[in-house]
Every structure is written in C-alpha cells, then in structure tokens.
Design an enzyme around this catalytic site. Structure first.
Site, mmCIF file in Angstrom:
data_model
loop_
_atom_site.group_PDB
_atom_site.id
_atom_site.type_symbol
_atom_site.label_atom_id
_atom_site.label_comp_id
_atom_site.label_asym_id
_atom_site.label_seq_id
_atom_site.Cartn_x
_atom_site.Cartn_y
_atom_site.Cartn_z
ATOM 1 N N GLY B 139 0.840 -1.185 0.000
ATOM 2 C CA GLY B 139 0.000 0.000 0.000
ATOM 3 C C GLY B 139 0.876 1.236 0.000
ATOM 4 O O GLY B 139 1.217 1.757 1.062
ATOM 5 N N SER B 141 1.058 3.977 -3.191
ATOM 6 C CA SER B 141 0.426 5.124 -3.860
ATOM 7 C C SER B 141 -0.950 5.426 -3.274
ATOM 8 O O SER B 141 -1.637 4.537 -2.774
ATOM 9 C CB SER B 141 0.246 4.832 -5.348
ATOM 10 N N SER B 173 -1.227 -3.804 -6.054
ATOM 11 C CA SER B 173 -1.243 -5.007 -6.899
ATOM 12 C C SER B 173 -1.734 -6.200 -6.105
ATOM 13 O O SER B 173 -1.176 -6.512 -5.055
ATOM 14 C CB SER B 173 0.154 -5.325 -7.422
ATOM 15 N N GLU B 256 12.358 -2.670 -6.249
ATOM 16 C CA GLU B 256 11.338 -2.740 -7.290
ATOM 17 C C GLU B 256 11.941 -2.459 -8.670
ATOM 18 O O GLU B 256 11.720 -3.194 -9.614
ATOM 19 C CB GLU B 256 10.210 -1.734 -7.002
#
Lengths: 372, 409
Positions: B139, B141, B173, B256
């Site tokens: 969590g 954005s 996602s 990432e």
C-alpha cells in the site's frame, strides 16, 4: 567498462594518462592551425610506436604483443577523447588485420614488423563513391604474367597522403573483391589530398595501369571473404574511437550543466536539461556496452562477429550523433565559436559517422545478416 | 562456487533436478497466468495439483528465494548460482511460480525485511514468502500521491499496542488476493513531508480493510483500491524505526526497479521473432528484404536496442564482480527495458495491421488477441515503479550529480 585483465587495465591507464597529459585536444587544435601538410604530429606518432601500440594486433613472432582487439579498442577510445590525429587505426588496426587474416607467411614476415616499427603506414582504399557501399567496387585487378594490373579510382582514403602502402580493394577476373598491397610510389598511382571538416588526412587515389607482383595479393581467404571481414573489424574499431569522442563530449556538457548559471541557477537544475542529460547518459552506457562487445566478439572468434560489428557501429553512431549535437546546443553561443572545442568534436563525429558506413547502412547490413 | 567450472557443475545438477522434478503435465501451460491467480482459478484440478507439487518441490530446495539464508526458507546461494537456476528453469520450458505467487513478497518485501527487519519479524514472515504460501501487496500510492509519493495522507494513529490505519491506497497489486500488506502511513502530521512517515505490515483479512479491483484498459484487474477504516497493524509489525519509513520505502523501491530491469517471462510477443511476423504479414522483395524499408530499419533499431539493454545489464553485473546489488544503473535499465518492450509491442501491432486491433472473437487468432492485450498492459511499464520521468530525475540527480529540480521536502 568491460571486465579487463590486469594487462588491459595497465595499458588503458597508460593510454589515458599519456593522452591527457601529452596530447590534449589543444595539440590537435595547434596542429590544425599550423596548416601543415602532414596528416599527424610526427612526435606523437613516434611516441605511439615507442609505447608498442602499433603491435597490439601483431603476433609475438612478428614483433608484436598480440593483446587483441578489445585492448586496441581501449587505446582508440582514449585517443578519441582528445581527437588525437595519428595513423594508428588505419595502419596498425585495419592494415594489420588485413595482413593477419589475408597474408601468407612471407607477407606477414615482410609487412607486420614494419607496421610495428612504424616504417610502413598501411591504409585500406575501399570507397569509390561519396557513400560507402561495400558491394560497389569498380576498380579492377587483371591478372598478368608477372602479377596484376590495377585500374580504377578511390576516394576518402584514411591517412591517404601519409600512407606508404595502400591495401586496395579491387575486383578480380573471377568477379571477387580481393585486397592488394600497393606501394604508394608505384608507377601509375597518383594521390590528391582532400580537405575535410575534421582537418584530418584523406586522399583520392587514381590507379591507371598500376603493375604489382604476385605477392601483392592477400590470398589466404576464398572469394571476397577477407574484404568483408576486414571491413567488419574496421567498423568495430571505429566504434571504439567514436565512444571516446562521445564520452568526452558528454563530460564537457555535464561539466557545463553544473557550472553555467542563468536566471540565478546552474542550468543543470532545469528539468528539461536534467532529463536530456539523463537520456544522453543512458545512450552512452548502451553505446559503451555495444562498442566493447563488438571488439570482444572478434577476440572470442564469436559466430556473430559481423552482426556485433554492425550493432557496435550503429549504436555508438546513434549516441555520438545526438551527443555531438547536444554538445553544441547545451553550450549555446559559446558552442558555435571556433575558439571553443565543441565544434572540433562535432566535425570529427560526422566524419566517423560516414566512415565505413553510417548507422542506417549498418542497420541494413544487420537485417541482411538476419535474413530479412 | 565462484569460478566457472564449479558453476558448470552446479548448472548440470540444476538441469538434472529440473528435468526430474518439473511435472510433465505443466508443460505448455500458461504458467505465469496460473501463478498470477486470475487464470489460476479457472484451471482444472489436475493442473492445480501439479502446480502445487511443483511449488512444494521448489520450496523444499529453497529455490523460491535462492539467495536468502537457509534459516529463512532460502538456499543461501550466490547471485550467479541463483541466475543459473533461473536460466535452467527457463531453458527447460518450466517456470518458477513462487515469486509470482507471493505478489510483492520475493522481489520487494523479503529483501527489505532482510535488511530492516528484527529477528522476530524475519522469523515470522520470510519463510511464508520463500515457500510461495503467503502473498503480499504494498500500500504505497494514493489517489493524490503518485509520483509524489511522500505527499501521502493515510494516517496511522497510536493506540497503545497497535496502530489504527485510516485512508485510501490505490494501485495495490493483487490486494484482493493477498494475505499481508506493507503500507506506508503518516505517523507524525507535524513533521516534514518525508519525516513523519512509517512503514507498517498488516494482515489483509480483517474488518477494517476493503479492496475494490480496478479494471484496466487491457481488460484485466491486477490492481485494487484499498480502503483502511480503523485497520489494525500491531506495533511489532512496524518495519524500521517509527517515522523513518521513507528510508525503508526508498530501499523497497530500489528493489522494485531492480526487479523491473528485464528478465525472462512468457509472452505472446515472443511466440515468433518480429521479423518473421513481418515476413508473414508484410512480405519480402526478391532479395529477401522486407518490402517496407522504413519498418525494416525500425525493426533493426528495436533488435539493437534489445541487445544493447542485455549487454548493459550483463556489463553492470560483471562490473559488480558477481554481486548483483541495487545500483544506480537500475534506473537506466528500467527505462531501457520499458522502451524496448513498448516499442516491440507497437511494432507487432503495426505489422499485423487490422489483425492487430482485435478485442475478442473468432476474427482474430489467440496470439493476435494476446499481443493486443500485452500492448495495452505494457503502457503501465513507464508508469509503475517510478515513472519514466521519475527515473530520469533519479539519473540526473543521483547518478550525474545535477542539482535537485522540482522535488522538494
């Protein structure tokens, strides 16, 4: 930077510090301004020979060090950074490659040591038209009782006024394109200097009824194979010099972005310019990978040597084209002045772009190699 | 195990193991899709059972996260060895589903936990990730905090032995199918923008968490909106120090980028080389060259760019002498990977003409429809994980040392 052996690292560092201290771009500027007829600074050339760089591609039993193409490429990159003018590439890279790949034992013995000691300067004479086209060779080599008779004309011959021997691409009676060693003082051969934007040495050649012996043919490979292989390797070598020219142009530009102030800020703090620098840097990193892979493929005898040479020339070409334009643009007015070095890099960049085929021609070659 | 010959021996062993252990019933299946959850639900029981067997076998070897320590479910291997495992699994036409099954677990949460987690946190969470059993979402954005992530407003209130979370996250996602979430929350509203943020971990199956899948232009819903209404995160699940969540997330985002610098995945775009597709749709002249010379040049550009990207990734790995670390180069590679992939999809569409604009139905081949969806899905590549422009900010600032521009705080 590719993973280097200790020997390669030492040579690269030696070249880097020698070029920066002994042959900064100011030397090239002095040479250009002197209007001298010679194509290079004879003192610098002696030092290059002294340091053994002319022997990097030559086997030890012919007086060289046989350190390979990546090593030679690293030197070309360093020389490119300061636009050093010398016949090193034409003679000890392209010339030595032609003899190594195409020469018989006798030819190797008579030519290679002279390339190493600098007493002979070889260069490839290939182009006949304004655009490089490796399939368009009209110059003929007709067999005679004693050897061959060469007729035709060449243009854009690198180091053409300084060379002592030309490696001439000519069509044989069988229709192949072969390479012939033709001394510059041969009867029937005339040369004329060309004035180019990069102030380096180029010549047009006319060959009318030039007689050479049997020993002039580099005949170790069948058909036109040698000719193609030499051009592939030459392209990969040029790419390493282009990388050096482009990297130095990037450093000059980055330095300017960090020091030039407008509107009360250094101009590198403007996002438009920050992003442009980021794109150029990424392009530089891609170009470095491709250029190093091009010469490494030769050292490794890789099956895709030809395709890799096309990639190396095209991708460094792409980087250097943009970089040389942005070098001028980001420097603004000062970049347009002859007094500042940017113009010297732009001019050299375009000459290297056209040498042995431009980006589009190498992309075309790559597609043909892959069968589409 | 660093020299080539020992690595070769290792490769032989891996190859043999994969041959003996990859269930033959999975060959040719859409394994990435199965692991992703969406098409997994539609698979038949036999395939599901085989997939579970394959997962367990990989997990027993510690190959879900081969470089992690053995005590945390990894195999304690070097990066070159881990690469060999990946290559051999790919070569065999198999697929390692564990990273995919854990959502953000293997690629991002795990490496960050290894660095910032307490011994208790590592013991609690890592094994479930390495085995592929626990799926994680992130969590990060929010509707008003995208590229400017530090402007996030989800609040975590100190309730003694836990935090109460309130706010909305977006682009989470797999939130609807995840068991755990790592969330970036504001724990001090009075501190500077980046100074009052903390990173907490919380279970998704609880009353205060609601997820709503977002349908994308490609027709699928891999992302959610996630709502926290007094959602509970235990104090012991704070990762890193209180109000130091920004350093944790910076590291997380570096992992990432690293995971988005390219790699091997099943793709409809790879079912045949683009030039073969072009020969089929566009045609060749008598010399065997494509009749569309402009397309031919652009195809070669894309091929060369792909090679340049691969060579640069290899060069950077070699320069790091085998230590694959999160490096400044990740931004360059993320952008080049994006450019190559998006251009490739655009070229495929151009080549297919009107067969390249189908949405569904019998007028179009499966492969053609698949490519169209991949083209659409691929537009996200230059947006997620720090947009193309954010990567260029990072390059200009962190790699080139140019002064900060628009980012403040």
């Amino acid at each position: 930077m590719a993973a280097l052996t200790e020997e390669q690292s030492i040579l690269k560092d030696q070249a880097s510090s020698w070029v920066e201290s002994q042959l900064p771009v100011q030397k090239f500027r002095d040479f250009r301004n002197s209007n001298s007829d010679g194509g290079f600074d004879p003192e610098a050339w002696s030092a290059i020979v002294e340091m053994g760089w002319t022997g990097i591609l030559v086997p030890e039993n012919y007086g060289g060090s046989d350190l390979g193409y990546l090593t030679f490429g690293l030197i070309l990159e360093q020389l490119g950074r300061q636009l050093c003018a010398s016949p090193l590439f034409a003679s000890a890279y392209v010339g030595a490659t032609a003899i190594n790949l195409g020469g018989n034992e006798e030819q190797k013995q008579s030519w290679l040591p002279k390339i190493v000691d600098g007493s002979e300067i070889l260069t490839l004479a290939v182009d006949e038209q304004s655009r490089h086209n490796r399939d368009q060779v009209q110059t003929t080599a007709t067999a005679t009782d004693q050897g061959y008779e060469l007729n035709g004309a060449k243009t854009f011959v690198l180091e053409g006024m300084s060379a002592t021997t030309f490696v001439v691409a000519a069509k044989t009676d069988a229709g192949d394109i072969a390479l012939f060693l033709v001394p510059a003082d041969s009867a029937g051969l005339s040369r004329q200097g060309m004035s180019t934007v990069d102030s380096r040495d180029y010549a047009r050649l006319t060959l009318s009824g030039v007689e050479v012996g049997q020993g002039a043919l580099l005949g170790a490979m069948q058909g036109s194979q040698l000719y193609g292989r030499v051009l592939d390797r030459a392209s990969a070598g040029i790419a390493m010099e282009m990388l050096g020219v482009g990297c130095y142009a990037f450093e000059m530009t980055l330095d300017y972005l960090k020091t030039r102030k407008q509107f009360g800020k250094v101009i590198g703090s403007f996002q438009a310019l920050g992003h442009r620098a980021a794109e150029l840097y990424s392009s530089q990193e891609m170009a470095r990978s491709c250029a190093e892979a091009g010469v490494t493929a030769i050292d490794q005898g890789a099956d895709d040597e030809a395709a890799m040479s096309a990639i190396s020339k095209a991708k460094t070409g792409e980087f250097l084209f943009d970089m040389s334009n942005q070098l001028i643009q980001i420097h603004g007015g000062i970049g347009m002045t002859d007094e500042f070095d940017a113009g010297l890099y732009l001019k050299r960049a375009r000459v290297l772009e056209t040498t042995y085929g431009n980006q589009a021609q190498h992309r075309d070659r790559y597609a043909s190699l892959l069968g589409f | 195990m660093e020299n080539a010959s020992e690595l070769d021996v290792f490769r032989r062993d891996v190859k043999a193991w994969v041959q003996n252990n990859f269930p033959s019933s999975l060959a040719g299946q859409d394994l990435a899709g199965l692991a992703g959850g969406e098409s997994g639900a539609r698979a038949n029981d036999e395939v599901k059972t085989a997939m579970e067997t394959w997962r367990q076998r990989l997990a027993e070897k510690g190959w879900g996260a081969p470089t992690w320590p053995v005590e945390y479910g990894g195999a304690g291997l070097s990066h070159p060895e881990a690469n060999v495992i990946g290559e051999e699994i790919f070569q065999a036409g198999a697929y390692n589903p564990i990273p995919h099954m854990t959502g953000m677990g293997v690629t991002m949460v795990g490496p960050t936990l290894l660095e910032y987690g307490t011994d208790e946190q590592k013991a609690q969470h890592l094994k479930g990730i390495a085995s592929g059993e626990i799926r994680w979402c992130l969590g990060l954005s929010e509707p008003n905090a995208g590229s400017d992530l530090a402007s996030l407003s989800t609040k975590a209130e100190d309730k003694g032995d836990y935090f109460a979370l309130n706010g909305q996250k977006i682009w989470t996602s797999g939130a609807h199918i995840s068991q755990w979430c790592g969330a970036l929350v504001r724990t001090d509203s009075n501190a500077g923008k980046r100074d009052g943020i903390s990173f907490v971990m919380l279970p998704m199956q609880q009353e205060g968490v609601e997820t709503r899948p977002i349908r994308l232009i490609s027709g699928v819903s891999p992302f959610c909106e996630t709502y926290f209404s007094d959602a509970r995160a235990e104090k012991g699940d704070l990762l890193g120090n209180l109000n130091d969540g920004w350093s944790v997330v910076k590291r997380l985002l570096q992992h990432e980028r690293q995971s988005q610098t390219g790699g091997q995945g099943a793709s409809m775009l790879d079912s045949e080389p683009l030039h073969v597709k072009a020969q089929r749709f566009v045609g060749s002249d008598e010399d065997g060259a494509l009749v569309d010379k402009d397309l031919r040049q652009r195809l070669v550009r894309n091929y060369m760019d792909a090679t340049a990207h691969r060579l640069t990734a290899e060069r950077i790995t070699a320069e790091a002498a085998g230590r694959v670390e999160v490096s400044a180069a990740a931004s360059i590679l993320k952008n080049s990977n994006t450019r190559v992939a998006q251009t490739k999809a655009e070229l495929a569409l151009e080549i297919m003409g009107s067969q390249g604009i189908g949405w569904s139905g019998d007028d179009f081949a499966e492969e053609e429809l698949g490519i169209v969806r991949e083209w659409l899905a691929g537009k996200a590549m230059s947006i997620y994980g720090g947009s193309y422009e954010v990567q260029n900010n990072i390059i200009s600032k962190n790699v080139l040392g140019l002064p900060e521009t628009t980012q403040k705080g």
